[in-house]
Every structure is written in structure tokens, then in C-alpha cells.
Design a protein around this motif. Structure first.
Motif, PDB file in Angstrom:
ATOM      1  N   LYS A   8       0.828  -1.201   0.000  1.00 50.20           N
ATOM      2  CA  LYS A   8       0.000   0.000   0.000  1.00 50.20           C
ATOM      3  C   LYS A   8       0.863   1.253   0.000  1.00 50.20           C
ATOM      4  N   ALA A   9       2.016   1.179   0.681  1.00 47.37           N
ATOM      5  CA  ALA A   9       2.934   2.327   0.737  1.00 47.37           C
ATOM      6  C   ALA A   9       3.611   2.583  -0.598  1.00 47.37           C
ATOM      7  N   GLY A  10       3.686   1.547  -1.457  1.00 50.62           N
ATOM      8  CA  GLY A  10       4.284   1.738  -2.776  1.00 50.62           C
ATOM      9  C   GLY A  10       5.380   0.762  -3.130  1.00 50.62           C
ATOM     10  N   LEU A  11       5.573  -0.279  -2.317  1.00 55.10           N
ATOM     11  CA  LEU A  11       6.577  -1.283  -2.645  1.00 55.10           C
ATOM     12  C   LEU A  11       6.212  -1.993  -3.945  1.00 55.10           C
ATOM     13  N   THR A  12       7.222  -2.273  -4.770  1.00 55.63           N
ATOM     14  CA  THR A  12       6.986  -2.987  -6.027  1.00 55.63           C
ATOM     15  C   THR A  12       7.253  -4.477  -5.882  1.00 55.63           C
ATOM     16  N   ILE A  13       8.402  -4.826  -5.298  1.00 59.74           N
ATOM     17  CA  ILE A  13       8.784  -6.234  -5.184  1.00 59.74           C
ATOM     18  C   ILE A  13       9.179  -6.549  -3.749  1.00 59.74           C
ATOM     19  N   LEU A  14       8.555  -7.572  -3.186  1.00 59.82           N
ATOM     20  CA  LEU A  14       8.939  -8.094  -1.872  1.00 59.82           C
ATOM     21  C   LEU A  14       9.622  -9.433  -2.085  1.00 59.82           C
ATOM     22  N   GLY A  15      10.936  -9.477  -1.802  1.00 57.96           N
ATOM     23  CA  GLY A  15      11.679 -10.721  -1.896  1.00 57.96           C
ATOM     24  C   GLY A  15      11.814 -11.346  -0.520  1.00 57.96           C
ATOM     25  N   ILE A  16      11.351 -12.576  -0.369  1.00 57.33           N
ATOM     26  CA  ILE A  16      11.396 -13.271   0.915  1.00 57.33           C
ATOM     27  C   ILE A  16      12.339 -14.451   0.786  1.00 57.33           C
ATOM     28  N   ASN A  17      13.413 -14.423   1.548  1.00 58.08           N
ATOM     29  CA  ASN A  17      14.421 -15.480   1.514  1.00 58.08           C
ATOM     30  C   ASN A  17      14.245 -16.394   2.716  1.00 58.08           C
ATOM     31  N   ILE A  18      13.969 -17.674   2.468  1.00 53.41           N
ATOM     32  CA  ILE A  18      13.723 -18.629   3.545  1.00 53.41           C
ATOM     33  C   ILE A  18      14.973 -19.466   3.759  1.00 53.41           C
ATOM     34  N   TYR A  19      15.550 -19.368   4.944  1.00 50.71           N
ATOM     35  CA  TYR A  19      16.806 -20.032   5.265  1.00 50.71           C
ATOM     36  C   TYR A  19      16.619 -21.276   6.139  1.00 50.71           C
ATOM     37  N   ASP A  20      15.376 -21.625   6.489  1.00 47.54           N
ATOM     38  CA  ASP A  20      15.141 -22.651   7.508  1.00 47.54           C
ATOM     39  C   ASP A  20      14.821 -24.028   6.933  1.00 47.54           C
ATOM     40  N   ASN A  21      13.576 -24.222   6.508  1.00 52.93           N
ATOM     41  CA  ASN A  21      13.140 -25.544   6.081  1.00 52.93           C
ATOM     42  C   ASN A  21      11.887 -25.408   5.221  1.00 52.93           C
ATOM     43  N   GLU A  22      11.445 -26.535   4.701  1.00 50.77           N
ATOM     44  CA  GLU A  22      10.285 -26.551   3.809  1.00 50.77           C
ATOM     45  C   GLU A  22       9.020 -26.101   4.521  1.00 50.77           C
ATOM     46  N   GLN A  23       8.897 -26.440   5.804  1.00 52.29           N
ATOM     47  CA  GLN A  23       7.707 -26.066   6.558  1.00 52.29           C
ATOM     48  C   GLN A  23       7.551 -24.542   6.622  1.00 52.29           C
ATOM     49  N   ARG A  24       8.661 -23.871   6.896  1.00 51.42           N
ATOM     50  CA  ARG A  24       8.580 -22.418   6.970  1.00 51.42           C
ATOM     51  C   ARG A  24       8.395 -21.807   5.581  1.00 51.42           C
ATOM     52  N   TYR A  25       8.988 -22.418   4.576  1.00 55.67           N
ATOM     53  CA  TYR A  25       8.781 -21.950   3.203  1.00 55.67           C
ATOM     54  C   TYR A  25       7.297 -22.008   2.851  1.00 55.67           C
ATOM     55  N   GLN A  26       6.659 -23.123   3.148  1.00 57.27           N
ATOM     56  CA  GLN A  26       5.241 -23.277   2.832  1.00 57.27           C
ATOM     57  C   GLN A  26       4.386 -22.294   3.626  1.00 57.27           C
ATOM     58  N   ALA A  27       4.792 -21.998   4.858  1.00 60.07           N
ATOM     59  CA  ALA A  27       4.052 -21.027   5.660  1.00 60.07           C
ATOM     60  C   ALA A  27       4.098 -19.639   5.020  1.00 60.07           C
ATOM     61  N   MET A  28       5.270 -19.287   4.461  1.00 58.96           N
ATOM     62  CA  MET A  28       5.397 -18.000   3.787  1.00 58.96           C
ATOM     63  C   MET A  28       4.578 -17.967   2.494  1.00 58.96           C
ATOM     64  N   VAL A  29       4.514 -19.100   1.810  1.00 56.26           N
ATOM     65  CA  VAL A  29       3.696 -19.195   0.603  1.00 56.26           C
ATOM     66  C   VAL A  29       2.222 -18.977   0.946  1.00 56.26           C
ATOM     67  N   GLU A  30       1.769 -19.604   2.012  1.00 54.47           N
ATOM     68  CA  GLU A  30       0.372 -19.452   2.423  1.00 54.47           C
ATOM     69  C   GLU A  30       0.075 -18.016   2.839  1.00 54.47           C
ATOM     70  N   LEU A  31       1.022 -17.388   3.530  1.00 53.05           N
ATOM     71  CA  LEU A  31       0.843 -15.990   3.916  1.00 53.05           C
ATOM     72  C   LEU A  31       0.747 -15.107   2.678  1.00 53.05           C
ATOM     73  N   ALA A  32       1.596 -15.367   1.703  1.00 48.86           N
ATOM     74  CA  ALA A  32       1.568 -14.591   0.463  1.00 48.86           C
ATOM     75  C   ALA A  32       0.244 -14.779  -0.278  1.00 48.86           C
ATOM     76  N   LYS A  33      -0.273 -15.984  -0.251  1.00 49.06           N
ATOM     77  CA  LYS A  33      -1.573 -16.235  -0.892  1.00 49.06           C
ATOM     78  C   LYS A  33      -2.669 -15.406  -0.233  1.00 49.06           C
ATOM     79  N   ASP A  34      -2.600 -15.289   1.094  1.00 52.03           N
ATOM     80  CA  ASP A  34      -3.584 -14.465   1.806  1.00 52.03           C
ATOM     81  C   ASP A  34      -3.452 -13.003   1.417  1.00 52.03           C
ATOM     82  N   VAL A  35      -2.201 -12.557   1.219  1.00 53.79           N
ATOM     83  CA  VAL A  35      -1.968 -11.178   0.791  1.00 53.79           C
ATOM     84  C   VAL A  35      -2.571 -10.944  -0.589  1.00 53.79           C
ATOM     85  N   ILE A  36      -2.384 -11.892  -1.486  1.00 51.51           N
ATOM     86  CA  ILE A  36      -2.889 -11.758  -2.853  1.00 51.51           C
ATOM     87  C   ILE A  36      -4.417 -11.789  -2.883  1.00 51.51           C
ATOM     88  N   ILE A  37      -5.029 -12.525  -1.985  1.00 55.68           N
ATOM     89  CA  ILE A  37      -6.492 -12.514  -1.891  1.00 55.68           C
ATOM     90  C   ILE A  37      -6.975 -11.102  -1.551  1.00 55.68           C
TER      91      ILE A  37
END
Length: 286
Positions: A108-137
Motif C-alpha cells: 500500500k505504501a508503494g513497494l513494487t517487489i517483496l523478496g522473501i528469503n527462507i533459510y530454515d526448512n520446507e515447513q517455513r517456506y510453505q508457511a510464507m507461501v500461504e501468507l503470500a496467498k492471503d496477501v494476494i487474496i
């Protein structure tokens, strides 16, 4: 005079909450283990100068810091979007502090690209994917992308989530195979290249980097910012970009001569489209 940069990095703050093994933050302290900030008046100065230049390139709000720890970040993005409306505003984050509301407010402030780097594991990667899906909704204009290091129109916001984890010892993960030695600052990182490289580097032709002290430094691999070209507190962007010392580095690097420090210890492959850099015509200085 060299062609204007198409990317400018602004390290608005110093601190990162992580000490990843492949980052100098895990082994050294350049002062960024305390909360230090680039004064907002100098960020505003950068924004105003970019406006005067009719700048239409990328603005990156990260370096060795975690940008979400800067409580001024939303206001900084608003300022840059207002003053540099055609720019592509980008930031990388480890995602530790992301929430649905924060992601929505960044865009909303004007960001164009949000890059999210996941350094932990697949579980946390999937959690970030789900969060991003909620943002896109909530904001259907936002899209997923893979290649975040491109220019995108500010009218086309993007999210990129990168897997940066895997079997490190056996180097079976593509991320670990592309790691850089950060000019020799990462211990026990196997380098399959003979240094110094005889290879062109595009960075000083395309990117300007302002660290949290206000210094214009050579590139993101210069962790301690030893090679400086001025400070935004008393120089303009153009004065620093056209600095004589920076031009000396360009003259060497455009000819594949990595003999100047810290380039002599760097294993960066040089970047894409090196044949297309706007070369300087002056002879190499001895």
C-alpha cells in the motif's frame, strides 16, 4: 561521463537479527550489531536528487541489514514512491517479522517487489507461501514471480519467495552452489575458481550503493565499505557516481582486470550482459 546507474541500493539501517553462515555478519561486526540508521533527511535528499534525475530504475532497500527492523520503513517507501514515482522499489527480507497486515501495508505504501528469503526448512517456506496467498487474496494485483532482480512497473507489485536451504555439506542445493565468498570473508567456503578472476564485472557500471553511514561504496561485497566514493551528507549522487576513484575501478573491471582490492579476492561471476556495459574510453591508469 559514465551512464547513470539503473539500480541504487539504500541501506536505511544497520541491524540484522540473523547470523547466517554464508554472510559476514556471522563472523564480523562492522557496527551493525547495534541499531543504527541513515538519517531520514539524507534518505529524503536521495529521493529528491533521484526526482531531479527523472530516475526510472530500481531502488533496493537492503544490504547486510534486515530492512523490516527499521520502524520507519513504511514512511520511507511512501517518500520514495512520492518523489520517485516511476521507480521499482524492492527489498529482500528473511521474513521473520512478516505478518499479513505488514505485507499489505508495504505494498500500500508503494513497494513494487517483496523478496522473501527462507533459510530454515520446507515447513517455513510453505508457511510464507500461504501468507503470500492471503496477501494476494486481499490485493489481487500482486503476482508471484521467480526472477526478482528485474525492473517491474510500480503498477505491477510482485512477491518472490526463495528457498535458501538444503544439504550444505554436500552442496546439493542450487543456492549453496551460487554462494559468493564476499571477498574472502566467509570461512570454509570452497571456491572452485582461481583468484583473482580475469573477468568483467558489471556492478560499478549499473549500481550505486549507499550504506547506513551514508557512504557510497564499491559494491555489496565490500562488507566493511573500505572503498568509498563520497558521502550523501555532503556530496550529490552524481558527484559520487562520477568519482575519479570509481572510474579507475571501472577502467580495470571493464577489461577483466581484477587486480585492485577488494576485487582481487572476489569470486562474483561478473553479472549478466557484461558485453553491454557502457565502457569508459580513457586508458588504464598505472
Amino acid at each position: 561521463m559514465p551512464k547513470l546507474f539503473n539500480t541504487i541500493g539504500i541501506e536505511t539501517s544497520s541491524f540484522c537479527n540473523r547470523k547466517c553462515w554464508f554472510c559476514p555478519n556471522a563472523y564480523f561486526d562492522r557496527g551493525n550489531r547495534q541499531y543504527k540508521y541513515l538519517d531520514i533527511k539524507y534518505i529524503e535528499k536521495i529521493a529528491n536528487e533521484l526526482n531531479d534525475l527523472n530516475y526510472k530504475g530500481r531502488i533496493e532497500l537492503d544490504n547486510y541489514n534486515e530492512p523490516l527492523l527499521d520502524e520507519r520503513l513504511i514512511d520511507i517507501i511512501k517518500l520514495l514512491r512520492l518523489r520517485v514515482p516511476k521507480s521499482c522499489i524492492f527489498l529482500n527480507t528473511n521474513g521473520d517479522y512478516l505478518t499479513l497486515d505488514l505485507e499489505l501495508n508495504l505494498f500500500k505504501a508503494g513497494l513494487t517487489i517483496l523478496g522473501i528469503n527462507i533459510y530454515d526448512n520446507e515447513q517455513r517456506y510453505q508457511a510464507m507461501v500461504e501468507l503470500a496467498k492471503d496477501v494476494i487474496i486481499q490485493n489481487p494485483k500482486i503476482e508471484f514471480i521467480k526472477n526478482k532482480y528485474r525492473y517491474f512497473s510500480p503498477k505491477k507489485p510482485k512477491i518472490s519467495i526463495s528457498r535458501m536451504f538444503g544439504e550444505i555439506k554436500n552442496r546439493t542445493n542450487p543456492f549453496t552452489d551460487k554462494l559468493q565468498n564476499r571477498i574472502g570473508l566467509i570461512p570454509n567456503l570452497k571456491i572452485n575458481k582461481k583468484l583473482p578472476l580475469n573477468k568483467v564485472c558489471v556492478r560499478p557500471f549499473r549500481m550505486m550503493l549507499i550504506d547506513y553511514t551514508g557512504n557510497a561504496i564499491l559494491c555489496c561485497n565490500d562488507y566493511f565499505g573500505k572503498i568509498k566514493f563520497g558521502n550523501i551528507k555532503d556530496k550529490t549522487l552524481l558527484e559520487m557516481w562520477n568519482n575519479e576513484l570509481l572510474n579507475l575501478y571501472r577502467l580495470h573491471l571493464q577489461n577483466g582486470k581484477r587486480d585492485l582490492p577488494p576485487c582481487d579476492k572476489c569470486d562474483f561471476d561478473g553479472g549478466a550482459f557484461s558485453w553491454n556495459i557502457p565502457k569508459l574510453n580513457e586508458p588504464l591508469k598505472q
